[in-house]
Design a protein around this motif. Structure first.
Motif, mmCIF file in Angstrom:
data_model
loop_
_atom_site.group_PDB
_atom_site.id
_atom_site.type_symbol
_atom_site.label_atom_id
_atom_site.label_comp_id
_atom_site.label_asym_id
_atom_site.label_seq_id
_atom_site.Cartn_x
_atom_site.Cartn_y
_atom_site.Cartn_z
ATOM 1 N N SER A 12 -41.752 -40.406 -30.309
ATOM 2 C CA SER A 12 -41.074 -40.689 -29.043
ATOM 3 C C SER A 12 -40.801 -39.401 -28.272
ATOM 4 N N LEU A 13 -40.452 -38.338 -29.019
ATOM 5 C CA LEU A 13 -40.154 -37.058 -28.372
ATOM 6 C C LEU A 13 -41.424 -36.414 -27.818
ATOM 7 N N VAL A 14 -42.514 -36.470 -28.585
ATOM 8 C CA VAL A 14 -43.776 -35.894 -28.100
ATOM 9 C C VAL A 14 -44.228 -36.627 -26.830
ATOM 10 N N ALA A 15 -44.080 -37.958 -26.833
ATOM 11 C CA ALA A 15 -44.444 -38.731 -25.636
ATOM 12 C C ALA A 15 -43.598 -38.282 -24.441
ATOM 13 N N LEU A 16 -42.295 -38.121 -24.674
ATOM 14 C CA LEU A 16 -41.407 -37.656 -23.595
ATOM 15 C C LEU A 16 -41.843 -36.288 -23.080
ATOM 16 N N MET A 17 -42.153 -35.375 -24.010
ATOM 17 C CA MET A 17 -42.495 -34.017 -23.608
ATOM 18 C C MET A 17 -43.816 -33.967 -22.824
ATOM 19 N N VAL A 18 -44.829 -34.652 -23.331
ATOM 20 C CA VAL A 18 -46.121 -34.618 -22.633
ATOM 21 C C VAL A 18 -45.973 -35.240 -21.234
ATOM 22 N N CYS A 19 -45.182 -36.317 -21.147
ATOM 23 C CA CYS A 19 -44.958 -36.939 -19.832
ATOM 24 C C CYS A 19 -44.193 -36.006 -18.899
ATOM 25 N N HIS A 20 -43.216 -35.259 -19.445
ATOM 26 C CA HIS A 20 -42.479 -34.306 -18.599
ATOM 27 C C HIS A 20 -43.372 -33.171 -18.123
ATOM 28 N N ILE A 21 -44.246 -32.702 -19.019
ATOM 29 C CA ILE A 21 -45.176 -31.641 -18.623
ATOM 30 C C ILE A 21 -46.064 -32.161 -17.474
ATOM 31 N N GLN A 22 -46.549 -33.394 -17.631
ATOM 32 C CA GLN A 22 -47.399 -34.003 -16.594
ATOM 33 C C GLN A 22 -46.635 -34.157 -15.276
ATOM 34 N N LEU A 23 -45.364 -34.502 -15.372
ATOM 35 C CA LEU A 23 -44.512 -34.605 -14.182
ATOM 36 C C LEU A 23 -44.422 -33.254 -13.470
ATOM 37 N N ALA A 24 -44.172 -32.190 -14.258
ATOM 38 C CA ALA A 24 -44.038 -30.853 -13.671
ATOM 39 C C ALA A 24 -45.353 -30.438 -12.986
ATOM 40 N N ILE A 25 -46.487 -30.673 -13.663
ATOM 41 C CA ILE A 25 -47.792 -30.318 -13.072
ATOM 42 C C ILE A 25 -48.009 -31.136 -11.792
ATOM 43 N N GLY A 26 -47.688 -32.434 -11.863
ATOM 44 C CA GLY A 26 -47.873 -33.321 -10.714
ATOM 45 C C GLY A 26 -47.068 -32.875 -9.508
ATOM 46 N N LEU A 27 -45.821 -32.450 -9.757
ATOM 47 C CA LEU A 27 -44.967 -32.020 -8.643
ATOM 48 C C LEU A 27 -45.550 -30.794 -7.937
ATOM 49 N N ILE A 28 -46.067 -29.844 -8.734
ATOM 50 C CA ILE A 28 -46.665 -28.651 -8.109
ATOM 51 C C ILE A 28 -47.951 -29.047 -7.378
ATOM 52 N N ILE A 35 -38.568 -43.582 -18.538
ATOM 53 C CA ILE A 35 -38.863 -43.085 -19.884
ATOM 54 C C ILE A 35 -37.736 -42.163 -20.376
ATOM 55 N N THR A 36 -37.263 -41.287 -19.461
ATOM 56 C CA THR A 36 -36.199 -40.344 -19.832
ATOM 57 C C THR A 36 -34.888 -41.083 -20.141
ATOM 58 N N ILE A 37 -34.602 -42.143 -19.375
ATOM 59 C CA ILE A 37 -33.410 -42.954 -19.652
ATOM 60 C C ILE A 37 -33.546 -43.602 -21.036
ATOM 61 N N GLY A 38 -34.752 -44.098 -21.342
ATOM 62 C CA GLY A 38 -35.004 -44.703 -22.653
ATOM 63 C C GLY A 38 -34.727 -43.714 -23.780
ATOM 64 N N TRP A 39 -35.209 -42.483 -23.609
ATOM 65 C CA TRP A 39 -34.992 -41.438 -24.622
ATOM 66 C C TRP A 39 -33.498 -41.180 -24.790
ATOM 67 N N SER A 40 -32.777 -41.008 -23.664
ATOM 68 C CA SER A 40 -31.339 -40.727 -23.727
ATOM 69 C C SER A 40 -30.583 -41.896 -24.367
ATOM 70 N N LYS A 41 -30.960 -43.118 -23.999
ATOM 71 C CA LYS A 41 -30.260 -44.294 -24.531
ATOM 72 C C LYS A 41 -30.511 -44.472 -26.030
ATOM 73 N N HIS A 42 -31.731 -44.148 -26.480
ATOM 74 C CA HIS A 42 -32.017 -44.316 -27.918
ATOM 75 C C HIS A 42 -31.132 -43.396 -28.752
ATOM 76 N N LYS A 43 -30.795 -42.212 -28.160
ATOM 77 C CA LYS A 43 -29.962 -41.256 -28.909
ATOM 78 C C LYS A 43 -28.555 -41.795 -29.134
ATOM 79 N N LYS A 44 -28.094 -42.608 -28.188
ATOM 80 C CA LYS A 44 -26.714 -43.114 -28.280
ATOM 81 C C LYS A 44 -26.589 -44.345 -29.168
HETATM 82 C C1 HEM Z 1 -40.211 -31.259 -13.152
HETATM 83 C C2 HEM Z 1 -39.922 -30.923 -14.344
HETATM 84 C C3 HEM Z 1 -38.916 -31.626 -15.238
HETATM 85 C C4 HEM Z 1 -37.826 -32.416 -14.942
HETATM 86 C C5 HEM Z 1 -37.317 -32.852 -13.574
HETATM 87 C C6 HEM Z 1 -37.199 -32.776 -16.205
HETATM 88 C C7 HEM Z 1 -36.046 -33.548 -16.328
HETATM 89 C C8 HEM Z 1 -35.453 -33.911 -17.520
HETATM 90 C C9 HEM Z 1 -34.271 -34.747 -17.669
HETATM 91 C C10 HEM Z 1 -33.470 -35.336 -16.517
HETATM 92 C C11 HEM Z 1 -33.999 -34.872 -18.990
HETATM 93 C C12 HEM Z 1 -32.891 -35.710 -19.617
HETATM 94 C C13 HEM Z 1 -31.795 -34.944 -20.278
HETATM 95 C C14 HEM Z 1 -30.935 -35.930 -21.051
HETATM 96 O O1 HEM Z 1 -30.124 -36.602 -20.434
HETATM 97 O O2 HEM Z 1 -31.107 -36.036 -22.279
HETATM 98 C C15 HEM Z 1 -35.024 -34.141 -19.714
HETATM 99 C C16 HEM Z 1 -35.116 -34.055 -21.082
HETATM 100 C C17 HEM Z 1 -36.112 -33.387 -21.757
HETATM 101 N N1 HEM Z 1 -37.177 -32.672 -21.202
HETATM 102 FE FE1 HEM Z 1 -37.574 -32.520 -19.252
HETATM 103 N N2 HEM Z 1 -37.926 -32.223 -17.236
HETATM 104 C C18 HEM Z 1 -38.982 -31.508 -16.699
HETATM 105 C C19 HEM Z 1 -39.954 -30.803 -17.370
HETATM 106 C C20 HEM Z 1 -40.037 -30.704 -18.732
HETATM 107 C C21 HEM Z 1 -41.034 -29.914 -19.438
HETATM 108 C C22 HEM Z 1 -42.121 -29.063 -18.776
HETATM 109 C C23 HEM Z 1 -40.797 -30.071 -20.769
HETATM 110 C C24 HEM Z 1 -41.607 -29.408 -21.857
HETATM 111 C C25 HEM Z 1 -41.969 -29.988 -22.942
HETATM 112 C C26 HEM Z 1 -39.633 -30.959 -20.916
HETATM 113 C C27 HEM Z 1 -39.057 -31.371 -22.111
HETATM 114 C C28 HEM Z 1 -37.923 -32.151 -22.242
HETATM 115 C C29 HEM Z 1 -37.329 -32.549 -23.504
HETATM 116 C C30 HEM Z 1 -37.845 -32.171 -24.885
HETATM 117 C C31 HEM Z 1 -36.198 -33.328 -23.210
HETATM 118 C C32 HEM Z 1 -35.256 -34.016 -24.197
HETATM 119 C C33 HEM Z 1 -34.098 -33.126 -24.544
HETATM 120 C C34 HEM Z 1 -33.056 -33.868 -25.388
HETATM 121 O O3 HEM Z 1 -33.365 -34.794 -26.113
HETATM 122 O O4 HEM Z 1 -31.904 -33.517 -25.268
HETATM 123 N N3 HEM Z 1 -39.214 -31.316 -19.651
HETATM 124 N N4 HEM Z 1 -35.889 -33.551 -18.792
#
Ligand code: HEM
Ligand code: HEM
Length: 145
Positions: free
Chosen positions: A45-61, A103-112
């Motif tokens: 679940s964490l790897v999925a979150l991370m890869v999706c966040h990386i894709q989000l960052a690339i997409g924004l640029i 997806i990020t809300i799902g990750w945060s909610k699963h922790k609680k």
């Molecule tokens: C545009 C770029 C990004 C935005 C807006 C963003 C936003 C967020 C937000 C809002 C959270 C939720 C925090 C929470 O409530 O737990 C989060 C968590 C996280 N992000 Fe991103 N993120 C970005 C890029 C990245 C990148 C590049 C990575 C690299 C792998 C990453 C890895 C993570 C991880 C691992 C968490 C979970 C942390 C935890 O469980 O506490 N994010 N991010």
């Protein structure tokens, strides 16, 4: 810069959609078999979150460097009348940001959640909605061309 980012974004897309699909399947299997939420379930679940966040960052640029962005100044709101431009400049970014929020809300909610079932449920539901949103707005025609 643009072509590097575009090819990065179109390659990471496979990884993001692939690992997200695995995380969704894994969560549904865990839910239906009433398994313990183990560290492998957390990792996928964490790897999925991370890869999706990386894709989000690339997409924004990418959004700000794509030559297609100029259509906003040359065409104005007529961008909406062109289905390719509308997908790439409006529908895809807007929907995918929404999917990532989900997806990020799902990750945060699963922790609680305290229970194994609760954790699987949050991941299964929110990640699945995110995946459906992502799949709905991929510019397939230009991606697979
Ligand atoms: C545009 C770029 C990004 C935005 C807006 C963003 C936003 C967020 C937000 C809002 C959270 C939720 C925090 C929470 O409530 O737990 C989060 C968590 C996280 N992000 Fe991103 N993120 C970005 C890029 C990245 C990148 C590049 C990575 C690299 C792998 C990453 C890895 C993570 C991880 C691992 C968490 C979970 C942390 C935890 O469980 O506490 N994010 N991010
Ligand atoms: C996990 C989320 C995402 C996935 C799976 C994804 C996937 C894709 C794919 C497959 C393409 C086509 C690439 C090609 O033509 O080779 C694309 C294009 C594009 N994406 Fe995303 N994307 C995501 C998120 C985003 C976000 C959040 C933004 C911006 C806010 C964004 C902005 C763009 C732009 C601007 C293009 C078109 C660039 C161009 O044609 O010049 N993407 N995306």
């Amino acid at each position: 810069m643009y072509s590097t980012l575009l090819s990065l974004h179109s390659t990471v897309a496979y990884a993001a959609l692939g690992v997200l699909t695995l995380a969704v399947i894994n969560a549904f299997l865990g839910l239906t078999s009433k398994s313990l939420f183990k560290s492998k379930d957390r990792s996928i679940s964490l790897v999925a979150l991370m890869v999706c966040h990386i894709q989000l960052a690339i997409g924004l640029i990418l959004y700000f460097v794509t030559p297609k962005l100029e259509a906003w100044s040359t065409l104005g709101m007529k961008v909406m009348a062109d289905s390719t431009l509308r997908t790439v400049l409006v529908e895809h970014p807007f929907t995918n940001i929404l999917a990532l929020v989900c997806i990020t809300i799902g990750w945060s909610k699963h922790k609680k959640e305290e229970s194994n079932n609760g954790k699987f449920k949050k991941i299964a539901l929110f990640y699945a909605i995110g995946l459906v949103l992502l799949l709905a707005m991929i510019p397939y025609k230009q991606w697979l061309a």
